[in-house]
Design a protein around this motif. Structure first.
Motif, short mmCIF file in Angstrom:
data_model
loop_
_atom_site.label_atom_id
_atom_site.label_comp_id
_atom_site.label_asym_id
_atom_site.label_seq_id
_atom_site.Cartn_x
_atom_site.Cartn_y
_atom_site.Cartn_z
N VAL A 84 60.55 63.42 51.47
CA VAL A 84 59.95 64.75 51.58
C VAL A 84 60.70 65.56 52.63
CG1 VAL A 84 57.87 66.02 52.25
CG2 VAL A 84 57.69 64.01 50.78
N GLY A 85 61.02 66.80 52.28
CA GLY A 85 61.74 67.69 53.19
C GLY A 85 63.25 67.52 53.14
N SER A 126 57.84 69.98 51.70
CA SER A 126 57.14 69.12 52.66
C SER A 126 55.68 68.93 52.30
CB SER A 126 57.27 69.69 54.08
OG SER A 126 56.72 70.98 54.12
#
Length: 151
Positions: free
Chosen positions: A53-54, A121
Motif C-alpha cells: 500500500v502506498g 493508502s
C-alpha cells in the motif's frame, strides 16, 4: 501494445485484482469474452506480489491479437457493493497513443503491455466488481475481463 489501457481503467483493475497489506483481498478474475474475441490467451502478472500500500505496482499483460485493429472503444464499469461509482468509455486509439505511446493500427500477433500505478493508502472495504470491455473499429469484441473482489 495491449488493448487494455486507459489510466483509470487499469488503475481500477490493479486495485481490484490484488492483495493489500492491511487487508486480504479475495479476488477472482475471469474472462467474459464471447467466442471470437480478437485478443486471445490473455495472461496477467503483478509485481510486487503481494503489493505494498502506498507503493507502485506493475501490471503486465500478455495475449495474442488475431486481427488488425484500426480503432475501437474501451469500456469500464466499476461497482462497489453493487453500486456503480464509475462508468466510462474511451477511444481505444486515443488511449493507446496518450497512455502507451503506441499508435494504431495495431497489428496481429503477440501483445505485451506493462503499466505501473500507485496503490492508494486507503482502500474502502466492500465487494468490488470491475468489467473492462474492448471493441474494435466495427464494434466486434476484442476482449472482456471481469474482476470480482471482497475486502
Amino acid at each position: 501494445r495491449n488493448m487494455l489501457s486507459g489510466e483509470i481503467a487499469v488503475s481500477f483493475f490493479l486495485i481490484a485484482s490484488c492483495s493489500a497489506v492491511k487487508h486480504q483481498w479475495m479476488c477472482l478474475t475471469n474472462s467474459c469474452t464471447k467466442t471470437g474475441g480478437k485478443v486471445q490467451d490473455i495472461k496477467t502478472y503483478y509485481s510486487p506480489n503481494p503489493p505494498v500500500v502506498g507503493k507502485p505496482i506493475t501490471l503486465t499483460m500478455d495475449g495474442t491479437l488475431i486481427e488488425k485493429v484500426t480503432d475501437g472503444k474501451l469500456y469500464m464499469e466499476a461497482y462497489i457493493n453493487n453500486l456503480p461509482p464509475f462508468k466510462e468509455n474511451y477511444g481505444l486509439c486515443y488511449i493507446m497513443a496518450s497512455k502507451l505511446q503506441t499508435e494504431c493500427p495495431l497489428q496481429p500477433g503477440s501483445v505485451h503491455y506493462s503499466y505501473s500505478t500507485k496503490i492508494p493508502s486507503y482502500i474502502p472495504m466492500g465487494n468490488y466488481s470491475i468489467i473492462i470491455h474492448a471493441t474494435d473499429q466495427t464494434s466486434n469484441e476484442l476482449f472482456c475481463l471481469k474482476v470480482q473482489c471482497s475486502i
